[in-house]
Write an enzyme that holds these catalytic residues in place. Structure first.
Site, short mmCIF file in Angstrom:
data_model
loop_
_atom_site.label_atom_id
_atom_site.label_comp_id
_atom_site.label_asym_id
_atom_site.label_seq_id
_atom_site.Cartn_x
_atom_site.Cartn_y
_atom_site.Cartn_z
N ASP A 103 1.54 5.99 0.21
CA ASP A 103 1.50 4.61 0.73
C ASP A 103 1.42 3.64 -0.45
O ASP A 103 0.49 2.84 -0.55
CB ASP A 103 0.31 4.45 1.67
CG ASP A 103 0.24 3.05 2.27
OD1 ASP A 103 1.27 2.36 2.28
OD2 ASP A 103 -0.86 2.65 2.71
N LEU A 104 2.38 3.76 -1.33
CA LEU A 104 2.42 2.91 -2.52
C LEU A 104 3.25 1.67 -2.20
O LEU A 104 4.47 1.77 -2.00
CB LEU A 104 3.00 3.68 -3.71
CG LEU A 104 2.19 4.92 -4.12
CD1 LEU A 104 2.88 5.66 -5.25
CD2 LEU A 104 0.77 4.53 -4.52
N GLU A 105 2.61 0.53 -2.14
CA GLU A 105 3.25 -0.69 -1.69
C GLU A 105 3.57 -1.66 -2.82
O GLU A 105 3.92 -2.81 -2.58
CB GLU A 105 2.37 -1.34 -0.62
CG GLU A 105 2.13 -0.40 0.55
CD GLU A 105 1.25 -0.97 1.64
OE1 GLU A 105 0.99 -2.20 1.61
OE2 GLU A 105 0.83 -0.21 2.53
N ASN A 106 3.44 -1.18 -4.04
CA ASN A 106 3.72 -2.03 -5.20
C ASN A 106 4.71 -1.38 -6.14
O ASN A 106 4.63 -1.51 -7.35
CB ASN A 106 2.41 -2.35 -5.92
CG ASN A 106 1.46 -3.15 -5.05
OD1 ASN A 106 1.72 -4.31 -4.75
ND2 ASN A 106 0.38 -2.53 -4.61
#
Length: 337
Positions: free
Chosen positions: A162-165
């Site tokens: 869940d890497l949102e960057n």
């Protein structure tokens, strides 16, 4: 899962006055059938149609739960979140005292109990403010080593990305393949934002395709998004059945197996900044994609009866909302063809 952590915090701030009435979590239920021979080959404990929920290792105004309190409808529980360390790519996990565990052993016992009931428990990496970066061979090794170590220490079944960057497909794929080499039955889920899955050329999409032979599910965040393109080239607004179906179609026609596609939504209006839909809308989208019924203006050219299911942020916000997602969407997912 939206920018989930931010969304939860934002929703909590915007609705502070409403938090006083937050209900307590319900005990684990029995909505989900026991694992069967129809379970997916990627992970024996994950049924053909699965419900995923994120469990908050923090208190942001939603119902505080221990894992044992999570409704039994959830087939996959993603523990949120593992965080970055000072070593590039490496992650760590520490229980927040706010969730009420007296010891790590108590937490591990809850994981084992959920697994005994047929639920997979994975460790989610990142979140909206997560700063984990896997961008070269060294950080990929550090990621694999640390996640594998946490799986061994706590008994997690796998990992949720869940890497949102930002995400580097080359090295995240490398890291996850190495993790699969060590744990052949690893459960791997992903929670990209809508912008990350608009094209198979996007890094998140490329990562999903790169691990397709063992990927469990991509539960895209159909919220905190704004309007996006569907697979027919038309623009759809979040918070509608068409948004769910037309965007899922991009993944379904872009190379992922239907068994690897799930619909991710907030458990309540308070759980995200935008994009909440009622359980009935989620169920309509599931019917549209799997059966060709209950569609909105968008209707896919074919059906996908093997669709994995649905996900929500979060089990805690669901509990605060009377477990409406677990009860209504959970039962519907488990009744899919």
């Amino acid at each position: 899962m939206p920018a989930r952590l931010l969304a939860g915090l934002t929703a909590a701030v915007l609705t502070t006055a409403a938090l006083v009435g937050t209900s307590t979590a319900q005990a684990a239920g029995t909505h989900r059938p026991a694992p069967s021979a129809a379970a997916a080959t990627t992970a024996a404990a994950v049924p053909r149609h699965a419900v995923t929920g994120y469990w908050q290792n923090f208190d942001n105004g939603a119902t505080v739960q221990k894992l044992k309190d999570v409704d039994g409808a959830y087939d996959i529980i993603a523990v949120s979140f593992a965080e970055a360390t000072g070593q590039p790519g490496a992650v760590t996990f520490q229980l927040d005292p706010a969730v009420g565990y007296g010891s790590t052993d108590e937490f591990k016992a809850d994981i084992k109990a959920k697994q005994a009931a047929g639920t997979s428990v994975v460790l989610s990496v990142g979140g909206e403010r997560g700063a984990v970066s896997v961008s070269d061979a060294a950080s990929a090794r550090n990621f694999t080593d640390s996640v594998s170590g946490l799986m061994d220490t706590y008994g997690f079944d796998g990992v949720d990305i869940d890497l949102e960057n930002g995400l580097n497909a080359t090295y995240m794929t490398q890291a996850l393949k190495a993790l699969h080499d060590r744990h052949s039955d690893v459960v791997v889920t992903m929670a990209p934002q809508t912008i990350d899955m608009q094209s198979p050329q996007n890094e998140y999409f490329k990562t999903a395709l790169g691990i397709k032979d063992f990927l469990t599910a991509v539960n895209m965040q159909y919220y905190n998004s704004g309007s996006m393109n569907g697979c027919d080239g038309k623009v759809y607004a979040q918070g509608t059945v068409d948004f769910l179906t037309a965007l899922a179609c991009i993944q379904l026609e872009g190379g992922l197996d239907p068994s690897q596609v799930g619909i991710g939504v907030p458990a309540s209006a308070r759980a995200a900044g935008g994009g909440y839909v009622a359980p009935s809308v989620v169920n309509a989208a599931l019917d549209c994609l799997t059966r060709g019924s209950n569609c909105g203006s968008f209707k896919p050219s074919r059906t996908y009866p093997g669709l994995r299911g649905a996900m929500t942020w979060s089990t805690n916000w669901d509990a605060a909302n009377g477990n409406a997602f677990a009860t209504q969407v959970g039962a519907h997912v488990h009744g899919l063809p």
